[in-house]
Design a protein around this motif. Structure first.
Motif, PDB file in Angstrom:
ATOM      1  N   GLU A 260      -2.364  -2.125 -10.171  1.00 50.29           N
ATOM      2  CA  GLU A 260      -3.070  -2.672  -9.021  1.00 50.29           C
ATOM      3  C   GLU A 260      -3.848  -3.892  -9.470  1.00 50.29           C
ATOM      4  O   GLU A 260      -4.055  -4.115 -10.665  1.00 50.29           O
ATOM      5  CB  GLU A 260      -4.003  -1.629  -8.400  1.00 50.29           C
ATOM      6  CG  GLU A 260      -5.021  -1.042  -9.339  1.00 50.29           C
ATOM      7  CD  GLU A 260      -5.850   0.034  -8.679  1.00 50.29           C
ATOM      8  OE1 GLU A 260      -6.247  -0.145  -7.513  1.00 50.29           O
ATOM      9  OE2 GLU A 260      -6.126   1.051  -9.321  1.00 50.29           O
ATOM     10  N   PRO A 274       1.345   9.044  -5.215  1.00 49.35           N
ATOM     11  CA  PRO A 274       1.308   8.518  -3.836  1.00 49.35           C
ATOM     12  C   PRO A 274       0.383   9.286  -2.911  1.00 49.35           C
ATOM     13  O   PRO A 274      -0.157   8.711  -1.970  1.00 49.35           O
ATOM     14  CB  PRO A 274       2.773   8.650  -3.385  1.00 49.35           C
ATOM     15  CG  PRO A 274       3.568   8.620  -4.650  1.00 49.35           C
ATOM     16  CD  PRO A 274       2.714   9.319  -5.668  1.00 49.35           C
ATOM     17  N   THR A 276      -2.537  10.313  -3.367  1.00 43.78           N
ATOM     18  CA  THR A 276      -3.944   9.923  -3.421  1.00 43.78           C
ATOM     19  C   THR A 276      -4.251   8.875  -2.346  1.00 43.78           C
ATOM     20  O   THR A 276      -5.406   8.599  -2.061  1.00 43.78           O
ATOM     21  CB  THR A 276      -4.311   9.357  -4.808  1.00 43.78           C
ATOM     22  OG1 THR A 276      -3.448   8.247  -5.109  1.00 43.78           O
ATOM     23  CG2 THR A 276      -4.167  10.422  -5.876  1.00 43.78           C
ATOM     24  N   ASN A 277      -3.192   8.306  -1.763  1.00 43.67           N
ATOM     25  CA  ASN A 277      -3.355   7.384  -0.645  1.00 43.67           C
ATOM     26  C   ASN A 277      -3.738   8.172   0.610  1.00 43.67           C
ATOM     27  O   ASN A 277      -3.074   9.145   0.964  1.00 43.67           O
ATOM     28  CB  ASN A 277      -2.044   6.614  -0.423  1.00 43.67           C
ATOM     29  CG  ASN A 277      -2.133   5.642   0.734  1.00 43.67           C
ATOM     30  OD1 ASN A 277      -2.069   6.051   1.893  1.00 43.67           O
ATOM     31  ND2 ASN A 277      -2.261   4.373   0.429  1.00 43.67           N
ATOM     32  N   SER A 278      -4.797   7.753   1.272  1.00 51.51           N
ATOM     33  CA  SER A 278      -5.329   8.512   2.417  1.00 51.51           C
ATOM     34  C   SER A 278      -4.316   8.655   3.543  1.00 51.51           C
ATOM     35  O   SER A 278      -4.212   9.711   4.174  1.00 51.51           O
ATOM     36  CB  SER A 278      -6.601   7.842   2.952  1.00 51.51           C
ATOM     37  OG  SER A 278      -7.592   7.805   1.961  1.00 51.51           O
ATOM     38  N   ASN A 280      -0.947   8.540   3.305  1.00 51.28           N
ATOM     39  CA  ASN A 280       0.100   9.478   2.873  1.00 51.28           C
ATOM     40  C   ASN A 280      -0.385  10.921   2.959  1.00 51.28           C
ATOM     41  O   ASN A 280       0.327  11.822   3.419  1.00 51.28           O
ATOM     42  CB  ASN A 280       0.534   9.168   1.438  1.00 51.28           C
ATOM     43  CG  ASN A 280       1.318   7.879   1.334  1.00 51.28           C
ATOM     44  OD1 ASN A 280       1.843   7.382   2.327  1.00 51.28           O
ATOM     45  ND2 ASN A 280       1.407   7.335   0.141  1.00 51.28           N
TER      46      ASN A 280
END
Length: 471
Positions: A260, A274, A276-278, A280
């Protein structure tokens, strides 16, 4: 020579793309105004413009689409890329082109230009250009596999990264890479890995680079030799040879890293998760909740029958509760239909079930083999303690044991545990390899998509219910 070939190939692509844009546009015009085929769309006053007016628009459309293709990286050299990515870029470029064209027509207040024809052009151009790229991809694969259009590469540093790089280009001759050799200060000259030799020390770069016989330098230094990295990069940059860095961090990051950008500062995450993405996470949770409620309603008659059979099989409760470790290492009570006779908490906590285990009841054996004993976990899913798909949760005693014995074991607790998972549909259930189970869990964690969840649920119907390792 390689650069000349690439320029020639790019020019050929541009010419072919321009021809395809023109031909598909003309075909779209013909389908709309000359073929008599209406399909399913009609325009208001679409036939009031002349053929010359429509075809004159090509003076803007052709260069405009070529610029879009350039902006969407369709003319960059991508030896190891997939045709799928190119097709996706073609779709994106054409979608942007269509919306821009419609926007111009709206601003110009031009209601007579056929939107239906533009839709035909959009579909035809995507199909034709995708087929072109597929054909070029296949042609290049065959040419490179036969030794044409090859890039010659020198590896600087013998490491696990160097070995993996060699493995990949040997398995993919269509990429068109040929490794000339390896330079390293610690590995004896003449040492080979799959036919690629160590041909000298790193200082030999001073003599090799001026000869200008290389297309690329790949820096594959072992982690302990990174002290020379700046010196080597500077030397390669001065030579003008394209240089790339393949980091040797497999001992630290055994899978693909996730990078990142923090305001220009590159950050490498140790592991890409993936979920940890809100967005998703919310999407998966919504799917779990809706699907679990629907499944519970559908199988409720079966659950009642099983509950009665369990109650009649032996004294004790119908539902068996056992502490398991879930998301973020938090313990929770996981539900199952009871399949064993009642036993002490200490025995059930620290003993695996073995083949022919006398504690298992008759109906319990059937429930275990068919995985029907797992259905009460739907209530764990509804409560948010579990997911329909994910790594299977384990008892605290075994978590403490495995986390000391198996590297990366605790990573599975970065996501909700599941009723079924990638390991289960690949046969790693019950009395099977814990290490292979963890490898499957890590693959799932790092490659999660909603599509993968649906695939696992579908395959569970055929592969996941009958468990030959359940006793």
């Amino acid at each position: 020579m390689i650069k000349d070939n690439q320029k020639y190939f790019n020019r050929l692509q541009v010419v072919l793309d321009a021809l395809i844009v023109e031909l598909t546009y003309m075909l779209a015009w013909f389908l709309k105004f000359r073929s008599g085929i209406a399909f399913f769309m009609r325009d208001v006053a679409a036939g009031t413009l002349t053929m010359q007016t429509y075809f004159s628009a090509l003076l803007v459309i052709v260069p405009g689409y070529l610029i879009l293709y350039y902006l969407f990286n369709l003319y960059t050299a991508k030896r190891a890329s997939s045709v799928r990515q190119d097709v996706w870029n073609v779709i994106k470029a054409n979608s942007v082109g269509l919306f821009l064209f419609l926007g111009v027509l709206y601003v110009a207040k031009q209601p007579h230009f056929s939107r239906t024809m533009l839709f035909y052009f959009y579909i035809l151009n995507i199909i034709a250009d995708s087929l072109l790229r597929l054909a070029l991809f296949k042609i290049l694969q065959k040419l490179r596999a036969k030794g044409y259009n090859v890039k010659y590469v020198l590896l600087v540093g013998y490491s696990r990264a160097a070995e993996q790089y060699i493995d990949r280009i040997r398995h993919n001759p269509q990429w068109g890479y040929a490794v000339r050799g390896i330079l390293d200060d610690t590995i004896p000259r003449g040492t080979e890995y799959k036919g690629i030799r160590v041909i000298g020390q790193i200082d030999n770069l001073f003599y090799i680079l001026p000869q200008n016989r290389l297309d690329e330098i790949a820096i594959t230094l072992a982690l302990e030799n990174y002290g020379r990295l700046k010196e080597i990069v500077n030397l390669c940059e001065k030579s003008g040879v394209h240089t790339k860095f393949i980091p040797d961090y497999n001992s630290l990051i055994p899978s693909r890293p996730y990078t990142e950008d923090l305001d220009g500062l590159p950050v490498v995450n140790i592991r890409h998760v993936p979920l940890t993405n809100s967005i998703n996470n919310a999407m998966k949770r919504t799917f779990d909740l809706v699907a679990a409620l629907l499944i519970t309603i559908l199988v409720s008659p079966l659950l009642i029958v099983i509950a009665v059979l369990v109650k009649l099989s032996s004294p004790g409760p119908v539902i068996f509760k056992q502490e398991r470790v879930g998301l973020h290492n938090k313990p929770f009570q996981m539900y199952k239909f009871r399949t064993m006779r009642m036993q002490t908490a200490e025995d059930e906590e620290q003993e695996w079930t073995i083949k022919g285990d006398p504690r298992v009841t008759g109906i319990g054996r059937f429930l275990r083999k068919t995985s029907l004993d797992e259905f009460p976990q739907l209530f764990n899913v509804i409560a948010g303690e579990m997911s329909l798909v994910g790594p299977r949760p384990e008892r605290p005693f075994f978590v403490e044991k495995f986390k000391e014995e198996i590297p990366r074991y605790m990573i599975k607790h970065q996501v909700r545990p599941g009723m079924t998972g990638w390991a289960q549909i690949n046969g790693f259930r019950g009395d099977s390899s814990i290490r292979k189970r963890i490898d499957c869990d890590l693959y799932y964690i790092e490659n999660w998509t909603m599509g993968l969840d649906i695939k696992i649920l579908f395959l569970t119907i055929f592969k996941g219910f009958i468990n030959k390792n359940a006793y």
